[in-house]
Design a protein around this motif. Structure first.
Motif, PDB file in Angstrom:
ATOM      1  N   TRP C 119       0.864  -1.174   0.000  1.00  0.00           N
ATOM      2  CA  TRP C 119       0.000   0.000   0.000  1.00  0.00           C
ATOM      3  C   TRP C 119       0.900   1.222   0.000  1.00  0.00           C
ATOM      4  CZ3 TRP C 119      -0.012  -3.585   4.090  1.00  0.00           C
ATOM      5  CH2 TRP C 119       0.745  -3.230   5.208  1.00  0.00           C
ATOM      6  N   ILE C 120       0.314   2.377  -0.286  1.00  0.00           N
ATOM      7  CA  ILE C 120       1.136   3.586  -0.346  1.00  0.00           C
ATOM      8  C   ILE C 120       1.481   4.042   1.057  1.00  0.00           C
ATOM      9  CG2 ILE C 120       1.054   6.046  -0.919  1.00  0.00           C
ATOM     10  CD1 ILE C 120      -0.122   5.271  -3.579  1.00  0.00           C
ATOM     11  N   ILE C 121       2.783   4.175   1.298  1.00  0.00           N
ATOM     12  CA  ILE C 121       3.271   4.613   2.606  1.00  0.00           C
ATOM     13  C   ILE C 121       3.773   6.046   2.453  1.00  0.00           C
ATOM     14  CG2 ILE C 121       5.038   4.239   4.370  1.00  0.00           C
ATOM     15  CD1 ILE C 121       5.009   1.246   3.513  1.00  0.00           C
ATOM     16  N   ARG C 122       3.289   6.932   3.323  1.00  0.00           N
ATOM     17  CA  ARG C 122       3.736   8.334   3.297  1.00  0.00           C
ATOM     18  C   ARG C 122       4.393   8.652   4.630  1.00  0.00           C
ATOM     19  NH1 ARG C 122       3.746  11.182  -1.346  1.00  0.00           N
ATOM     20  NH2 ARG C 122       3.640  13.031  -0.039  1.00  0.00           N
ATOM     21  N   GLU C 123       5.455   9.431   4.572  1.00  0.00           N
ATOM     22  CA  GLU C 123       6.032   9.879   5.835  1.00  0.00           C
ATOM     23  C   GLU C 123       5.056  10.824   6.538  1.00  0.00           C
ATOM     24  OE1 GLU C 123       9.869  11.175   4.517  1.00  0.00           O
ATOM     25  OE2 GLU C 123      10.346   9.065   4.119  1.00  0.00           O
ATOM     26  N   GLU C 124       4.462  11.693   5.741  1.00  0.00           N
ATOM     27  CA  GLU C 124       3.414  12.547   6.296  1.00  0.00           C
ATOM     28  C   GLU C 124       2.207  12.497   5.375  1.00  0.00           C
ATOM     29  OE1 GLU C 124       4.204  16.720   7.846  1.00  0.00           O
ATOM     30  OE2 GLU C 124       6.229  15.873   7.723  1.00  0.00           O
ATOM     31  N   GLU C 125       1.098  12.059   5.930  1.00  0.00           N
ATOM     32  CA  GLU C 125      -0.130  12.004   5.123  1.00  0.00           C
ATOM     33  C   GLU C 125      -0.632  13.411   4.855  1.00  0.00           C
ATOM     34  OE1 GLU C 125      -1.857   9.755   3.634  1.00  0.00           O
ATOM     35  OE2 GLU C 125      -0.922   7.917   4.373  1.00  0.00           O
ATOM     36  N   ARG C 126      -1.064  13.618   3.664  1.00  0.00           N
ATOM     37  CA  ARG C 126      -1.681  14.891   3.341  1.00  0.00           C
ATOM     38  C   ARG C 126      -3.172  14.775   3.673  1.00  0.00           C
ATOM     39  NH1 ARG C 126      -1.226  16.594  -2.829  1.00  0.00           N
ATOM     40  NH2 ARG C 126       1.021  16.381  -2.603  1.00  0.00           N
ATOM     41  N   SER C 127      -3.750  15.836   4.183  1.00  0.00           N
ATOM     42  CA  SER C 127      -5.177  15.744   4.484  1.00  0.00           C
ATOM     43  C   SER C 127      -5.966  15.896   3.179  1.00  0.00           C
ATOM     44  CB  SER C 127      -5.583  16.837   5.472  1.00  0.00           C
ATOM     45  OG  SER C 127      -5.591  18.076   4.805  1.00  0.00           O
ATOM     46  N   PRO C 128      -7.166  15.298   3.136  1.00  0.00           N
ATOM     47  CA  PRO C 128      -7.934  15.333   1.883  1.00  0.00           C
ATOM     48  C   PRO C 128      -8.176  16.758   1.373  1.00  0.00           C
ATOM     49  CG  PRO C 128      -8.910  13.779   3.407  1.00  0.00           C
ATOM     50  CD  PRO C 128      -7.826  14.498   4.157  1.00  0.00           C
ATOM     51  N   GLU C 130      -6.172  19.099   1.238  1.00  0.00           N
ATOM     52  CA  GLU C 130      -5.025  19.611   0.489  1.00  0.00           C
ATOM     53  C   GLU C 130      -4.976  19.072  -0.943  1.00  0.00           C
ATOM     54  OE1 GLU C 130      -1.189  19.885   3.038  1.00  0.00           O
ATOM     55  OE2 GLU C 130      -2.496  18.434   4.036  1.00  0.00           O
ATOM     56  N   GLY C 131      -5.933  18.211  -1.246  1.00  0.00           N
ATOM     57  CA  GLY C 131      -6.010  17.718  -2.621  1.00  0.00           C
ATOM     58  C   GLY C 131      -5.337  16.374  -2.800  1.00  0.00           C
ATOM     59  N   GLU C 132      -5.480  15.830  -3.999  1.00  0.00           N
ATOM     60  CA  GLU C 132      -4.951  14.495  -4.269  1.00  0.00           C
ATOM     61  C   GLU C 132      -3.464  14.552  -4.611  1.00  0.00           C
ATOM     62  OE1 GLU C 132      -6.649  16.699  -6.082  1.00  0.00           O
ATOM     63  OE2 GLU C 132      -7.859  15.507  -7.437  1.00  0.00           O
ATOM     64  N   TYR C 133      -2.838  13.373  -4.600  1.00  0.00           N
ATOM     65  CA  TYR C 133      -1.447  13.280  -5.042  1.00  0.00           C
ATOM     66  C   TYR C 133      -1.442  13.176  -6.560  1.00  0.00           C
ATOM     67  CZ  TYR C 133      -0.569  11.970  -0.187  1.00  0.00           C
ATOM     68  OH  TYR C 133      -0.500  11.940   1.176  1.00  0.00           O
ATOM     69  N   LEU C 134      -0.835  14.127  -7.195  1.00  0.00           N
ATOM     70  CA  LEU C 134      -0.848  14.109  -8.656  1.00  0.00           C
ATOM     71  C   LEU C 134       0.273  13.216  -9.192  1.00  0.00           C
ATOM     72  CD1 LEU C 134      -1.572  17.856  -9.418  1.00  0.00           C
ATOM     73  CD2 LEU C 134      -3.167  15.925  -9.425  1.00  0.00           C
TER      74      LEU C 134
END
Lengths: 116, 156, 247
Positions: C119-128, C130-134
């Motif tokens: 699954w996608i692991i992020r060091e810091e999750e962006r909150s929804p 702030e928009g999607e990961y492009l």
């Protein structure tokens, strides 16, 4: 250290595999078949000695020998290990295969550097 | 219409399976049947046989390398020694054996170069280099280097 | 064209005879039938106790993998026709303990899949908010092939190393690890390295290459594994010449 073992030997294995794939067929064909049979050019003793005593030949051959020995050792280790299912003997097989490769490399270096 | 034939090999599963340590779980659980790899597993499929032959090219590689070093050693022993060496090598038995070694070396080269695009992923100008181009470049390098070796050692 | 074809089906009934055997069934032959259709005919009309897995019948669920005449295939995507005149031997996938008849136990794979953290692991999750990961099409192209895996286990069944060394993490799990490692949105490569860099990670693989050949989705797990070996090896040798870097 334990983590270092696999990439280290795999690196030698693949470098040796590439080098031997590119060079060995032609080298072996000339050295073992065409020259003794007297086919084509270079067949005389003097020519071969001149080539074999050149520092570039010796240095190149040492690199080829070192990588070829470790390539073959690594491959043969896995052949014994998987082909004959000798998992319990892995430590012994590793020591013998890589040990033989290391010993042969030392002998090759002695030959190529010391024997004129 | 039914007919039955027994399979000679096979064994009911051992209790080594992780869940076997939980009696509550295993009480009603079926027993696994595990097949075991025969020692000659590499004869089961043509692809496996080809694989083991590919792996065994380590021996021709080993032999050819030792041969080259041996030749250097014999050369250092003087012209008489080299003469005897050459006589041995032109014996039909040795020639046949060396032809076999050469076949092994060529098998190593072909199988090795054919697999290069699996391990190498190259991008040139943002575009992925197709597999055939990577294989082609390696074959080109092989033919080029072999040409140089043959020219130096046998061409003049 | 024959009217019928014989199937030799592997039967294992632990509560019964306890040892496996092959049972021969004669089924009507139809040009458009897959091996799975023949098994369904047996179950519906000849022996309702025959056990096997299947669901979608269209090559996407990945549950009907079996060994047909020695080769691991999706039975829903394998015609009877090339095996004529038969008999056609149907067995469970190699490499897995058999629970019953054609049903293998896939628990081992499920555990390994979890270990590589697919699954996608992020060091810091962006909150929804702030928009999607492009991601650009090129960035998607880097991993898309590996994302096509349907966990059908044909690659494990084709891999002699998995059968020889059950600890081997295996083709699909490594391809799926690479699916996330190569994803521009992911930052978990280090965590997965813990598992992949073990001897039973990528280093058990001796590149038989059959996993990529049998894969019905052209995922190329063998390529994924070799690429990982190359990258791990380069990292290791770079760390030797650049002190302070850990492999």
């Amino acid at each position: 250290m334990r983590r270092a073992r696999d990439p280290f030997f795999w690196g030698l294995f693949s470098a040796g595999g590439m080098l031997t794939a590119l060079l060995l067929p032609a080298l072996f064909l000339v050295a073992a078949i065409t020259a003794p049979m007297g086919w084509f050019g270079m067949t005389g003793y003097e020519e071969w000695v001149a080539l074999a005593s050149h520092p570039v030949t010796r240095g190149g051959l040492l690199v080829v020998a070192f990588l070829a020995f470790f390539h073959a050792a690594h491959r043969f280790r896995y052949t014994l290990y998987d082909g004959l299912q000798l998992y319990h003997l892995d430590a012994l097989i590793s020591i013998v295969t890589y040990g033989v490769a290391a010993a042969l490399t030392v002998l090759a270096a002695a030959l190529l550097i010391l024997v004129v | 219409m039914k007919s039955q034939a027994r399979i000679p090999t096979g064994r009911i599963s051992d209790p080594g399976y992780p869940q076997a340590s939980n009696p509550e779980y295993t009480r009603h659980h079926p027993r696994w049947y595990r097949r075991h790899m025969p020692i000659f597993w590499w004869l089961r499929k043509f692809a496996y046989t080809k694989f083991i032959l590919r792996e065994l090219t380590s021996q021709p590689v080993m032999y050819a390398t030792l041969f080259l070093l041996g030749k250097v050693w014999v050369l250092s022993r003087g012209p008489e020694a080299y003469e005897i060496f050459v006589q041995w090598l032109s014996h039909p038995a040795f020639l046949a054996f060396h032809a076999l070694v050469l076949v092994g070396l060529l098998f190593h080269t072909v199988t090795w170069l054919n697999l290069t695009p699996k391990a190498l992923v190259l991008r040139v100008a943002g575009r992925k280099v197709p597999g055939w181009a990577i294989v082609g470049a390696h074959y080109g390098a092989w033919l080029g280097l072999s040409g140089v070796i043959l020219w130096i050692l046998a061409g003049r | 064209m024959p009217d019928t074809v014989k199937l030799e089906v592997f039967r294992y009934r632990p509560e019964g005879e306890g040892e496996p055997l092959y049972e021969t069934f004669e089924v009507p032959y139809r040009d458009e039938w897959m091996v799975l259709d023949a098994l369904n005919q047996i179950k519906d009309h000849q022996d309702g106790t025959l056990s096997y897995r299947w669901a979608c019948r269209m090559g996407v669920c990945g549950s009907c993998g079996m060994t047909v005449n020695g080769e691991p295939v999706l039975t829903c995507a394998t015609y009877l026709e090339p095996f004529l005149p038969g008999p056609i031997r149907v067995e469970p996938l190699h490499g897995f303990p058999v629970i019953r008849d054609l049903v293998g136990d896939l628990e081992d794979f499920v555990g390994k899949l979890q270990r590589v953290k697919p699954w996608i692991i992020r060091e810091e999750e962006r909150s929804p908010s702030e928009g999607e990961y492009l991601q650009t099409p090129e960035e998607m192209d880097a991993y898309k092939r590996y994302s096509m895996c349907i966990n059908c286990m044909l690659c494990y069944a084709a891999c002699p190393i998995y059968e020889l060394e059950p600890g081997f993490i295996g083709p699909a799990a490594i391809a799926l690890a690479q699916r996330y490692n190569l994803d521009s949105r992911d930052e978990g490569a280090r965590e997965r390295h813990e598992v992949l860099a073990e001897h039973e990670g990528v280093w058990s693989c001796t590149f038989v290459g059959e996993c990529s050949i049998v894969c019905p989705k052209d995922v190329d797990p063998a390529g994924a594994i070799q690429r990982y070996k190359v990258d791990a090896t380069l990292d290791f040798f770079r760390s030797l010449v650049t002190p302070g870097r850990s492999p």
